[in-house]
Design a protein around this motif. Structure first.
Motif, short mmCIF file in Angstrom:
data_model
loop_
_atom_site.label_atom_id
_atom_site.label_comp_id
_atom_site.label_asym_id
_atom_site.label_seq_id
_atom_site.Cartn_x
_atom_site.Cartn_y
_atom_site.Cartn_z
N ASP A 174 28.88 34.87 6.83
CA ASP A 174 29.17 34.92 8.22
C ASP A 174 27.78 34.83 9.08
OD1 ASP A 174 31.88 35.30 7.96
OD2 ASP A 174 31.65 37.29 7.67
N VAL A 175 26.73 35.51 8.61
CA VAL A 175 25.53 35.20 9.28
C VAL A 175 25.11 33.68 9.20
CG1 VAL A 175 22.95 35.68 9.33
CG2 VAL A 175 24.51 37.41 9.19
N HIS A 176 25.35 33.31 8.02
CA HIS A 176 24.69 31.82 7.55
C HIS A 176 25.65 30.77 8.62
CE1 HIS A 176 23.51 28.34 5.53
NE2 HIS A 176 24.80 27.92 5.08
N GLY B 210 36.03 38.43 27.30
CA GLY B 210 35.10 37.37 27.76
C GLY B 210 33.67 37.66 27.81
N GLN B 211 33.22 38.91 27.48
CA GLN B 211 31.67 38.96 27.38
C GLN B 211 31.28 38.50 26.17
OE1 GLN B 211 31.10 42.90 27.52
NE2 GLN B 211 31.85 43.24 29.77
N ALA B 212 32.24 38.39 25.12
CA ALA B 212 31.78 37.96 23.77
C ALA B 212 31.42 36.35 23.67
CB ALA B 212 32.80 38.22 22.79
N ASP B 213 30.07 36.34 22.95
CA ASP B 213 29.86 34.99 22.44
C ASP B 213 30.72 34.41 21.11
OD1 ASP B 213 27.59 34.54 24.34
OD2 ASP B 213 26.93 36.26 23.23
N VAL B 214 30.63 35.35 20.32
CA VAL B 214 31.77 35.42 19.04
C VAL B 214 32.72 36.46 18.98
CG1 VAL B 214 31.38 35.37 16.57
CG2 VAL B 214 29.47 34.28 18.23
N VAL B 215 33.95 36.00 18.63
CA VAL B 215 35.06 36.88 18.33
C VAL B 215 35.32 36.89 16.98
CG1 VAL B 215 37.53 37.38 18.87
CG2 VAL B 215 36.13 36.48 20.50
N TYR B 216 34.98 38.06 16.31
CA TYR B 216 35.44 38.06 14.67
C TYR B 216 36.54 39.11 14.61
CZ TYR B 216 34.01 38.22 9.73
OH TYR B 216 34.00 37.84 8.62
N LYS C 222 34.24 28.55 25.39
CA LYS C 222 33.13 28.64 24.62
C LYS C 222 32.87 29.48 23.56
CE LYS C 222 30.49 26.15 28.33
NZ LYS C 222 29.70 26.33 29.49
N GLN C 223 33.88 30.40 23.38
CA GLN C 223 33.74 31.43 22.45
C GLN C 223 33.80 30.69 20.83
OE1 GLN C 223 36.57 34.25 24.37
NE2 GLN C 223 34.71 35.54 24.50
N VAL C 224 33.28 31.30 19.82
CA VAL C 224 33.29 30.98 18.66
C VAL C 224 34.34 32.14 18.04
CG1 VAL C 224 32.03 30.76 16.32
CG2 VAL C 224 31.04 29.87 18.36
N LEU C 225 35.15 31.69 17.23
CA LEU C 225 36.04 32.64 16.43
C LEU C 225 36.03 32.58 14.83
CD1 LEU C 225 38.64 34.10 16.60
CD2 LEU C 225 40.15 32.14 16.43
N ALA D 74 37.40 27.74 16.13
CA ALA D 74 37.52 28.52 14.91
C ALA D 74 36.52 27.61 13.93
CB ALA D 74 39.03 28.34 14.50
N VAL D 75 35.81 28.84 13.29
CA VAL D 75 34.94 28.30 12.12
C VAL D 75 35.39 28.81 10.80
CG1 VAL D 75 32.72 27.95 13.66
CG2 VAL D 75 33.39 30.07 12.61
N ILE D 76 36.63 29.21 10.56
CA ILE D 76 37.12 29.69 9.41
C ILE D 76 36.90 28.74 8.31
CG2 ILE D 76 39.23 30.66 8.42
CD1 ILE D 76 40.07 31.11 11.53
N THR D 77 36.96 27.56 8.43
CA THR D 77 36.98 26.62 7.12
C THR D 77 35.40 26.61 6.78
OG1 THR D 77 38.63 25.50 8.31
CG2 THR D 77 37.72 24.60 6.31
#
Lengths: 183, 310
Positions: free
Chosen positions: B139-141, B209-215, B249-252, B274-277
């Protein structure tokens, strides 16, 4: 007491690389099939310089790539330090080409063996030639360079350091007595 | 590094080194011959006591891309069903002299225990609700690849934190890499005292809305032995990440497998945010880097031990 000796300075290095580039052109009569691949890190930098000279001499584009051979070494698990790994880039078709592998110093030959294996995982070149800036001897494998900048007969207790402007802010080759290095 | 059992043991520099190495392995996957001989002659044992698709297949692929030999062992259909203990299984399989054991179990702390029973390098592929360090690393990568780095990022981990080993590992890894972490979900699914790890707790998604990334985390039906939420429908109404809640603009992110329509709506799963793949793709290269890391440091004499393991 200083045990370091400069054996090639900036001018020597430039002249040496020009000579190697000329020798590559003379020995390869099919320039269309020529490509240069440098071995990380300093070999890749020298390869870029030879590449620029070849383009001038041949007046045509020559493919260039670079290889990190860390994953092809046979001493994984034997070294105290893990290597810093750089991505390899071989973005052209190798099959049927003459590849000139470039490294800074030729020593035991194990790096070159790894590089040849790495190269073959990208394709099947027709020929592989080897260009080195300095050959310091002490070969442990039957590997012989095709282009040598300078033969440097050394003892095992000496270290040959190639410095390049891009990484070390100076172009020169030095020999250092190892006892000084480890002291 | 001899073993990877926990994110806790890692310094920021370790995480960065593994991710950098993973980035260089990505190039191997693009080649015609997707293999390097780095771990030729080494044996990796995949020991899975729990069902797994992506983790197991990515560890297998990672080992094979490094030219290691792989033995897969599943608890179902094995001596474990006849009552063999974990320790006896490790000692038995140890006789095959694996160089690395990748282990997934439903028991927290099992990977660390196993590392004391075998001279092989042990990689934790998930131990109960405790940790899943390679998931955190991938996930960090993925975030480094997508956003360049994690410094100063505001990351919200949403959903079933209580049952999630991914959450625990990720909280630590994200923070070590310089991100701020907020946990959000129903109070029943946020473990008491978890703020001691240094994260904020929210029980609503009002400030998402404050989040840059939503996990988003998976609602883990299989680990839920009690009624933690009134119903999945109600959970979805309050906590589902959908087009209405996710900013452009949020990454999921999501560790998978996704329960579409529960923690994530179908539209966001398929959205460009979404960056799931990418996470799944990162799984192979990060696990290559981890196997290389633990196996490149095992001294030769420790690789072929004699007698009963220490």
């Amino acid at each position: 007491m200083d045990h370091e000796k400069v054996v090639l300075d900036e001018d020597d290095m430039r002249r040496t690389l020009v000579r190697i580039a000329h020798e590559i052109v003379e020995r390869n009569d099919e320039p269309d099939r020529l490509a240069i691949v440098g071995i990380h890190r300093r070999g890749a930098i020298l390869a870029r310089r030879i590449h620029a000279l070849l383009i001038d001499l041949l007046e045509r584009e020559v493919p260039i790539g670079d290889l990190d051979i860390s994953f092809y070494r046979d001493d994984v698990g034997r070294r105290a330090e893990q290597p810093t790994i750089h991505a390899s880039h071989v973005d052209f078709e190798l099959d049927g080409r003459t590849i000139v592998l470039v490294d800074d110093v030729l020593f035991t030959g194990r790096t070159v063996r790894s590089a040849i294996e790495a190269l073959f995982s990208y394709g099947r070149p027709a020929k592989v030639q080897l260009a080195v800036l300095a050959d310091r001897g002490h070969r442990e494998l039957p590997i012989r360079p095709d282009y040598v900048g300078k033969n440097l007969p050394t003892s095992r207790s000496e270290r040959v350091n190639v410095h390049v402007e891009e990484l070390d802010q100076v172009d020169e080759v030095r020999i250092t007595e190892l006892s000084e290095v480890t002291a | 590094m001899k073993h990877l059992v926990s994110v806790e043991q890692l310094e920021r520099a370790d995480i960065e080194r593994i991710c950098d190495r993973a980035a260089s392995f990505a190039e191997v996957a693009d080649r015609e011959i997707k293999k390097v001989p780095a771990l030729r002659g080494r044996t990796v044992l995949n020991l899975f006591y729990e069902a797994s698709t992506r983790t197991r297949s990515s560890f297998e692929l990672a080992a094979k891309r490094l030219s290691a030999d792989v033995v897969n062992f599943s608890a179902s259909g094995s001596s474990v069903e006849k009552g063999e203990s974990l320790k006896d299984t490790i000692l038995t399989l140890g006789a095959h002299k694996p160089d690395a054991i990748v282990i997934r179990t439903p028991w927290a702390g099992a990977a660390e225990l196993v590392s004391g029973w075998t001279p092989a390098a042990v990689v934790n592929a998930g131990d109960g609700k405790h940790e899943h360090p390679t998931q955190a690393l991938l996930d960090v990568h993925t975030l480094r690849q997508r956003l360049g780095g994690l410094d100063g990022l505001n990351i919200w981990i949403v959903g079933d934190v209580l049952h999630s080993r991914v959450a625990r590992s990720n909280i630590m890894a994200f923070q070590k890499m310089g991100a701020r972490v907020t946990l959000a979900g129903p109070p029943t699914l946020i473990p008491r005292g978890i703020e001691a790890l240094g994260c904020e707790i929210r029980y609503t998604l009002d400030d998402l809305g404050q989040a840059d990334v939503v996990y988003a985390l998976r609602m883990q039906h299989e680990r839920m032995t009690e009624s933690w939420v009134p119903s999945l429908r109600e959970y979805a109404a309050w906590y589902q990440i959908n087009g209405r809640r996710l900013g452009a603009k949020q990454v999921l992110m999501h560790p998978g497998p996704v329960n579409r329509g529960v923690e994530l709506s179908a539209e966001v799963v398929d959205s460009p945010q979404a960056v799931i793949t990418a996470q799944v793709a990162a799984g192979v290269v990060v696990r290559m880097a981890v196997l290389y890391e633990v196996l490149a440091h095992v001294p030769t004499e420790a690789r072929t031990p004699e007698g009963v393991p220490a």
